[in-house]
Design an enzyme around this catalytic site. Structure first.
Site, short mmCIF file in Angstrom:
data_model
loop_
_atom_site.label_atom_id
_atom_site.label_comp_id
_atom_site.label_asym_id
_atom_site.label_seq_id
_atom_site.Cartn_x
_atom_site.Cartn_y
_atom_site.Cartn_z
N TYR A 198 9.78 15.37 -40.93
CA TYR A 198 10.67 15.01 -39.83
C TYR A 198 10.40 13.57 -39.44
CZ TYR A 198 14.27 15.96 -36.53
OH TYR A 198 15.46 15.92 -35.86
N ASP A 205 19.85 19.84 -28.35
CA ASP A 205 18.44 19.46 -28.42
C ASP A 205 18.20 18.04 -27.93
OD1 ASP A 205 15.69 19.99 -29.15
OD2 ASP A 205 16.00 18.67 -30.86
N ASP A 206 19.13 17.13 -28.18
CA ASP A 206 18.96 15.75 -27.75
C ASP A 206 18.99 15.63 -26.24
OD1 ASP A 206 19.05 14.60 -30.50
OD2 ASP A 206 21.06 15.44 -30.43
N LYS A 212 15.11 20.23 -39.02
CA LYS A 212 14.88 21.00 -37.79
C LYS A 212 14.60 22.46 -38.10
CE LYS A 212 15.64 18.10 -34.26
NZ LYS A 212 14.80 17.92 -33.07
N GLU A 219 22.99 19.00 -32.59
CA GLU A 219 21.99 17.99 -32.94
C GLU A 219 22.67 16.68 -33.33
OE1 GLU A 219 18.22 16.95 -32.86
OE2 GLU A 219 18.67 19.09 -32.82
N ASP A 220 22.26 15.60 -32.68
CA ASP A 220 22.66 14.23 -33.04
C ASP A 220 24.17 14.00 -33.01
OD1 ASP A 220 20.05 13.60 -33.21
OD2 ASP A 220 19.97 13.33 -35.36
N ASN A 224 13.40 6.87 -31.52
CA ASN A 224 13.10 7.17 -32.92
C ASN A 224 14.07 6.44 -33.84
OD1 ASN A 224 10.86 8.97 -33.18
ND2 ASN A 224 12.09 10.55 -32.19
N ARG A 262 25.26 10.25 -34.54
CA ARG A 262 24.16 9.53 -33.88
C ARG A 262 22.84 10.08 -34.41
NH1 ARG A 262 20.19 9.55 -30.60
NH2 ARG A 262 20.33 11.83 -30.49
#
Length: 598
Positions: free
Chosen positions: A149, A314-315, A220, A291-292, A454, A202
């Site tokens: 990850y 999650d973000d 993930k 996610e993202d 990140n 993203r």
């Protein structure tokens, strides 16, 4: 040669699921009537051996077994298994133990010259032997987490078209409109409990990577299995390929997605809705983890669906939870109370605003009003401090637009607001300059400095910079891992504020209880549990999160608390076990080889 029937293939899938409930292979094969599935016609030698041991009838044989990563044991097949399963001569003569195989993998892995080569090597292992893959990760989590990850997964997504070998997950495009359920049904497992989905707009701090963002949901879900013990067959990675606005990918012949600009507006929303409804049809009750997704979609999709289906982002929520956990731990060092802290965020996207919302909930729990709690959280975006006089604000930013003169510089904002904590979620490297860090050290005896962007290349500052410019007094956390730092006569171990402390345990708790919704209270509960798992000795050395080798223990504690909350809130659909913690432990997948012959 003996042919595997459709019914036997179904039994293989059932076998995988039974393992999730802790049932061994022998118990599973003993309780089903396999003998009736064996035809009485002539068999090859492999078929004869299978008739002699009906327990083995559900397994593929020969080279087919070696090519099935969920069942393959490689050189660890025993001599008896090799004879019974048609493997004799197909493997090197010596039988190895799982531990010996792990040693071989680690030796080869460590000879790779770059992290991306190590990533490719591990993914190749996952393709041929899943048990060994998860064993290697679980036993070496601290070393290998940065490979599977962040930060390496970011590089893997940037090079996804080059390193692509075998497909993983389900890809859905706009041309699949009207048949998304059919595509989901093509997945070989029909009992899916957790889905991680991205549209790739993203990816970390790297921007729009389109279909090449599939590395994120794949990564993930690997962490779900390693950290919380959720069996791999219960999870599904999904990428919604809605195009990309990345000019490099639009002109790259190796790009894995459709080469057209991003679809937006009504068609985009219709595809999201069809996907959500298709999941309810094909995998009812499955948890959906967004996610993202870009800011423009992340908040509104969460708001639209969070009260309709079992889902979370999650973000927004996972990052908020792990950040708040870090704050709780930091306060054990400073001795302060949450409601008396002032937070200044650099960046006002999903991570920052989500964290603010969860901090506000926690401060309300300590007696502040909603307005008082929001006054403790300040934001600085690309146009300066977020204040009421600004006319360019919308959405969640408006909740944190305070009465204050406009401020153009982040250092100036620190001098005026005197925050106890600065939290970097900007995706802009080196924004926490020596001057900013020195100011935080001047204002606070133990300044809280979270550099969470990140991958590593986007971090607002390094651990060494944070410690050096605060005379070793900073309480530091980062989004990507940093090596220990020796400064002012002390060796400090910087903590990684990794969502892996949160989402696997939350997912397991939701799965174990059969929760129909995921609530903010679950994430606040998870934050408190994670902070409580940090030992005093960890705090002494600068760690504000538990050591990664304890991640399964931490995830189990989070899962138990989340499941308990689901029962308390009336969201659980499964009967409550007498011993919830023991029940969750029994669900945890352990990467060990099963004996195919008693």
């Amino acid at each position: 040669m003996y042919k595997i029937t459709h019914e036997q293939n179904e039994l293989i899938i059932r076998f995988e699921k039974e393992l999730v409930d802790g049932e061994t292979l022998s118990r599973f094969l003993n309780h089903i009537n396999l003998q009736s599935m064996l035809k009485k016609t002539a068999r090859s030698d492999a078929g004869d051996r299978l008739r002699a041991s009906s327990r083995l009838a559900a397994l593929p044989t020969g080279i087919s077994l070696l090519r099935e990563p969920t069942l393959n044991k490689g050189s660890a097949f025993t001599l008896e298994e090799r004879e019974a399963l048609g493997l004799s001569g197909l493997l090197p003569p010596r039988v190895h133990t799982l531990d010996e195989q792990v040693q071989r993998i680690l030796k080869n892995l460590r000879t790779q010259s770059t992290d991306i080569e190590r990533y490719v090597y591990l993914i190749a292992l996952q393709d041929r032997n899943k048990t060994l893959f998860y064993r290697v990760l679980l036993d070496n989590i601290e070393e290998l987490m940065p490979i599977v990850y962040t930060p390496t997964v970011g590089q893997a997504c940037l090079q996804f078209g080059q390193i692509f070998r075998r497909p993983r997950g389900i890809y859905i495009t706009a041309r699949d409109k009207g048949r998304v359920a059919e595509l989901l049904g093509n997945w070989p497992y029909n009992d899916i409990r957790i889905i991680v989905v991205t549209d790739g707009e993203r990816i970390l701090g790297l921007g729009d990577l389109g279909a090449d963002g599939m590395g994120i949901p794949v990564g993930k879900l690997a962490l779900y299995s390693v950290c919380a013990g959720i069996h791999p067959s219960l999870s599904l990675p999904v990428t919604l390929d809605m195009g990309t606005d990345n000019a490099r990918l639009l002109n790259d012949p190796l790009y894995t997605g459709l080469q057209h600009p991003r679809i937006r507006g009504e068609l985009y929303d219709e595809m999201i809705e069809e996907f959500i409804l298709a999941v309810q049809q094909v995998y009812p009750g499955a948890l959906i983890q967004f996610e993202d997704f870009a800011n423009r979609n992340a908040f509104r999709l969460l708001k639209q669906y969070r009260d309709q289906v079992c889902c979370f982002n999650d973000d927004i929520q996972g990052t908020a939870s792990v950040t708040v956990a870090g704050v709780f731990s930091a306060l054990r060092i400073t001795g302060g109370t949450l409601k008396n802290q002032r937070f200044l965020f650099l960046g006002a996207g999903e991570a920052g605003l989500g964290t603010g919302e969860l901090l506000v909930s926690a401060m309300i729990g300590e007696g502040l009003s909603l307005e008082e709690a929001r006054q403790r959280c300040w934001y600085f975006d690309s146009k300066g401090l977020i204040v009421k006089d600004r006319t360019d604000l919308s959405g969640h930013k408006l909740h944190y637009a305070h009465d204050h003169p406009q401020v153009a510089g982040f250092l100036e904002a620190i001098e005026l607001l005197k925050p106890q904590a600065i939290i970097g979620v900007s995706g802009q490297p080196k924004r926490f300059t020596p001057e900013i860090l020195e100011a935080m050290a001047r204002i606070n005896e133990r300044p809280i400095v979270f550099s969470l962007s990140n991958p590593t290349s986007k971090s607002e500052c390094t651990a060494e910079e944070a410690y050096t410019w605060t005379d070793g007094r900073a309480i530091f956390a980062s989004g990507s891992p940093f090596d220990p730092v020796v400064t002012h006569g002390r060796k400090l171990y910087p903590s990684q504020g990794n969502n892996v402390y949160i989402f696997p345990g939350v997912g397991m708790g939701v799965m174990a209880s059969g929760a129909v919704r995921v609530t903010d209270e679950m994430f606040l509960t998870a934050a408190r549990i994670v902070a409580g798992e940090v030992a005093e000795n960890d705090l002494h050395y600068g760690r504000i999160f538990p050591p990664l080798p304890r991640i399964r223990e931490v995830s189990q504690a989070v899962a138990t608390a989340v499941a308990e909350l689901a029962y308390k809130q009336g969201l659980a659909t499964r009967p409550r076990p007498d011993d919830l913690q023991a029940y969750i432990q029994s669900l945890m997948f352990e990467p060990l080889y099963q004996d195919y012959i008693e």
